[in-house]
Scaffold this motif. Structure first.
Motif, PDB file in Angstrom:
ATOM      1  N   VAL A 160       0.861  -1.184   0.000  1.00 57.36           N
ATOM      2  CA  VAL A 160       0.000   0.000   0.000  1.00 57.36           C
ATOM      3  C   VAL A 160       0.900   1.238   0.000  1.00 57.36           C
ATOM      4  N   PRO A 161       0.774   2.129  -0.985  1.00 56.16           N
ATOM      5  CA  PRO A 161      -0.257   2.221  -2.026  1.00 56.16           C
ATOM      6  C   PRO A 161       0.186   1.670  -3.387  1.00 56.16           C
ATOM      7  N   ASP A 162       1.354   1.024  -3.456  1.00 56.93           N
ATOM      8  CA  ASP A 162       1.895   0.630  -4.761  1.00 56.93           C
ATOM      9  C   ASP A 162       0.960  -0.313  -5.515  1.00 56.93           C
ATOM     10  N   GLN A 163       0.396  -1.302  -4.790  1.00 59.93           N
ATOM     11  CA  GLN A 163      -0.507  -2.250  -5.440  1.00 59.93           C
ATOM     12  C   GLN A 163      -1.969  -1.875  -5.247  1.00 59.93           C
ATOM     13  N   VAL A 164      -2.309  -1.467  -4.057  1.00 59.47           N
ATOM     14  CA  VAL A 164      -3.692  -1.065  -3.756  1.00 59.47           C
ATOM     15  C   VAL A 164      -3.680   0.220  -2.930  1.00 59.47           C
ATOM     16  N   ARG A 165      -4.442   1.209  -3.384  1.00 62.33           N
ATOM     17  CA  ARG A 165      -4.614   2.445  -2.632  1.00 62.33           C
ATOM     18  C   ARG A 165      -5.808   2.273  -1.686  1.00 62.33           C
ATOM     19  N   ILE A 166      -5.644   2.715  -0.445  1.00 59.49           N
ATOM     20  CA  ILE A 166      -6.718   2.587   0.550  1.00 59.49           C
ATOM     21  C   ILE A 166      -7.091   3.976   1.045  1.00 59.49           C
TER      22      ILE A 166
ATOM     23  N   HIS B   2       1.125   2.674   9.443  1.00 64.11           N
ATOM     24  CA  HIS B   2       2.077   2.758   8.328  1.00 64.11           C
ATOM     25  C   HIS B   2       1.595   1.872   7.181  1.00 64.11           C
ATOM     26  N   PRO B   3       1.413   2.468   6.009  1.00 66.13           N
ATOM     27  CA  PRO B   3       1.529   3.903   5.720  1.00 66.13           C
ATOM     28  C   PRO B   3       0.386   4.694   6.350  1.00 66.13           C
ATOM     29  N   THR B   4       0.624   5.985   6.599  1.00 67.38           N
ATOM     30  CA  THR B   4      -0.419   6.815   7.195  1.00 67.38           C
ATOM     31  C   THR B   4      -1.644   6.853   6.283  1.00 67.38           C
ATOM     32  N   LEU B   5      -2.807   6.990   6.901  1.00 68.55           N
ATOM     33  CA  LEU B   5      -4.072   6.784   6.195  1.00 68.55           C
ATOM     34  C   LEU B   5      -4.564   8.035   5.482  1.00 68.55           C
ATOM     35  N   SER B   6      -4.791   7.917   4.180  1.00 71.42           N
ATOM     36  CA  SER B   6      -5.497   8.953   3.426  1.00 71.42           C
ATOM     37  C   SER B   6      -6.995   8.810   3.693  1.00 71.42           C
ATOM     38  N   THR B   7      -7.722   9.937   3.629  1.00 67.47           N
ATOM     39  CA  THR B   7      -9.112   9.879   4.054  1.00 67.47           C
ATOM     40  C   THR B   7      -9.929  11.025   3.470  1.00 67.47           C
ATOM     41  N   ILE B   8     -11.227  10.806   3.370  1.00 66.67           N
ATOM     42  CA  ILE B   8     -12.170  11.896   3.094  1.00 66.67           C
ATOM     43  C   ILE B   8     -12.507  12.492   4.455  1.00 66.67           C
TER      44      ILE B   8
ATOM     45  N   LEU C 240     -16.960  18.176   2.780  1.00 64.05           N
ATOM     46  CA  LEU C 240     -15.806  17.387   3.200  1.00 64.05           C
ATOM     47  C   LEU C 240     -14.605  17.771   2.340  1.00 64.05           C
ATOM     48  N   ARG C 241     -13.420  17.323   2.769  1.00 66.61           N
ATOM     49  CA  ARG C 241     -12.214  17.577   1.981  1.00 66.61           C
ATOM     50  C   ARG C 241     -11.354  16.328   1.965  1.00 66.61           C
ATOM     51  N   LEU C 242     -10.584  16.172   0.897  1.00 74.86           N
ATOM     52  CA  LEU C 242      -9.675  15.035   0.792  1.00 74.86           C
ATOM     53  C   LEU C 242      -8.399  15.335   1.564  1.00 74.86           C
ATOM     54  N   LEU C 243      -8.009  14.392   2.403  1.00 75.00           N
ATOM     55  CA  LEU C 243      -6.784  14.518   3.187  1.00 75.00           C
ATOM     56  C   LEU C 243      -5.829  13.436   2.721  1.00 75.00           C
ATOM     57  N   TRP C 244      -4.862  13.812   1.898  1.00 75.45           N
ATOM     58  CA  TRP C 244      -3.942  12.827   1.331  1.00 75.45           C
ATOM     59  C   TRP C 244      -2.764  12.634   2.269  1.00 75.45           C
ATOM     60  N   ARG C 245      -2.616  11.398   2.728  1.00 82.38           N
ATOM     61  CA  ARG C 245      -1.419  11.028   3.479  1.00 82.38           C
ATOM     62  C   ARG C 245      -0.640  10.047   2.603  1.00 82.38           C
ATOM     63  N   GLU C 246      -0.411   8.821   3.078  1.00 81.62           N
ATOM     64  CA  GLU C 246       0.437   7.912   2.308  1.00 81.62           C
ATOM     65  C   GLU C 246      -0.305   6.725   1.696  1.00 81.62           C
ATOM     66  N   SER C 247      -1.432   6.322   2.256  1.00 80.58           N
ATOM     67  CA  SER C 247      -2.060   5.070   1.839  1.00 80.58           C
ATOM     68  C   SER C 247      -2.746   5.158   0.484  1.00 80.58           C
ATOM     69  N   ALA C 248      -2.960   6.359  -0.026  1.00 82.13           N
ATOM     70  CA  ALA C 248      -3.595   6.503  -1.337  1.00 82.13           C
ATOM     71  C   ALA C 248      -2.902   7.599  -2.148  1.00 82.13           C
TER      72      ALA C 248
END
Length: 331
Positions: free
Chosen positions: A263-269, A282-288, A323-331
């Motif tokens: 994550v996120p190379d094969q699957v983005r979460i 790890h990786p830190t979570l991306s979220t809406i 809402l807003r997109l919060l991009w960390r590492e998982s996506a």
């Protein structure tokens, strides 16, 4: 034998809340003279006499109070929004009495708080007929979905636009096959699973003709992990997964580790909530991300408006929070 007249009968005749009747009969100065007169006339017409216990209880009540009802304080989303609500309420002179519906259900939580509060605020999931009976005429502010009952107001989340933006952004990042993990919360009270609004929006927004890769999991970290493993084994081609909430999404990251999926190379979460806990994995979570401070502020705006109207029947008040997109590492 004649039925004993109750404070709810007086409130119904006067067109006000039970709390307003108590304030009028105890000659408190935070309601208008017109409302006080209407309550006293209704009380006299019905022959209502409050008990000594009720008089003493109201006399001790120096401040206004709202009841905050949540599904479970085990879910960090509810503890975080409770903190925001407490801070906002304190700044506006409101006490907050909290209850969880986890053990005995929402109806029991509402009945327990009904004698202590002026208004209810919360995420309510029970059928409207049950809520209407349990709240005893007290006005209610519903968080997230639109309100449909009388004396019910709402602070809604524009989840659909957030999910739409997330899908577009994931595709811009290279994702071609999207799946979802939905919550099985409805299974706690009924053996029949009811798809969440988040799932319905997701399935509509990914477009017609596309395969619907969705599994249902328990609202917990372990539930998210099991659901992710089930989803990837059934649909190994997926390269992005939207998860019902952050708690389950953290579990999905753990499930990916178990499967050896990168994550996120094969699957983005991508989760939904914006919990600070998402920074601890790890990786830190991306979220809406939900703007919890805005949710709390808009809820108190409604509560203040109801108080200004002496908690009488007013037209439904509706606020919408984006809402807003919060991009960390998982996506």
């Amino acid at each position: 034998m004649a039925k004993r007249v109750t404070i709810h009968d007086v409130a119904a005749l006067a067109g006000v809340s039970r709390q307003t009747v108590s304030r009028a009969l105890n000659d408190m100065d935070d309601i208008s003279s017109e409302t006080k007169k209407r309550v006293l006339e209704a009380s006299a017409k019905l022959g209502y006499r409050p008990s000594r216990f009720a008089r003493n209880l109201v006399a001790r009540q120096k401040t206004r109070a709202l009841g905050f009802v949540v599904a479970s304080f085990r879910n960090p989303y509810y503890t975080e929004i409770a903190g925001d609500l407490l801070g906002c309420a304190a700044s506006r002179g409101w006490q907050v009495v909290m209850a969880s519906s986890e053990s005995e259900g929402e109806s029991a939580a509402l009945r327990m708080l009904a004698s202590q509060v002026d208004v209810f605020v919360g995420h309510f999931m029970s059928p409207e007929t049950q809520l209407e009976k349990a709240r005893g005429g007290i006005p209610m502010v519903v968080l997230e979905p639109p309100a449909r009952m009388e004396r019910t107001h709402s602070v809604e989340l524009d989840l659909r636009s957030g999910i739409e933006e997330a899908i577009q952004a994931l595709r811009a990042k290279g994702a071609r096959s999207l799946g979802m993990i939905d919550s099985g919360y409805s299974l706690r009270s009924s053996p029949i699973y009811v798809p969440s609004q988040r799932r319905r929006d997701f399935e509509e927004l990914i477009g017609p003709g596309r395969p619907k890769a969705v599994v249902v999991g328990e609202e917990s970290i372990s539930g998210g992990s099991r659901a992710f493993i089930e989803l990837i084994r059934a649909h190994p081609h997926l390269d992005a997964v939207l998860v019902f909430n952050d708690l389950m999404a953290i579990g999905a990251v753990q499930g990916a580790h178990t499967l050896g999926v990168r994550v996120p190379d094969q699957v983005r979460i991508l989760g939904i909530d914006g919990l600070s806990l998402g920074e601890a994995v790890h990786p830190t979570l991306s979220t809406i991300s939900l703007d919890r401070q805005a949710i709390a502020a808009r809820a108190l705006d409604v509560v203040d408006a109801l108080a200004a109207a002496d908690f009488a029947d007013v037209a439904p008040i509706r606020h919408v929070v984006r809402l807003r997109l919060l991009w960390r590492e998982s996506a």
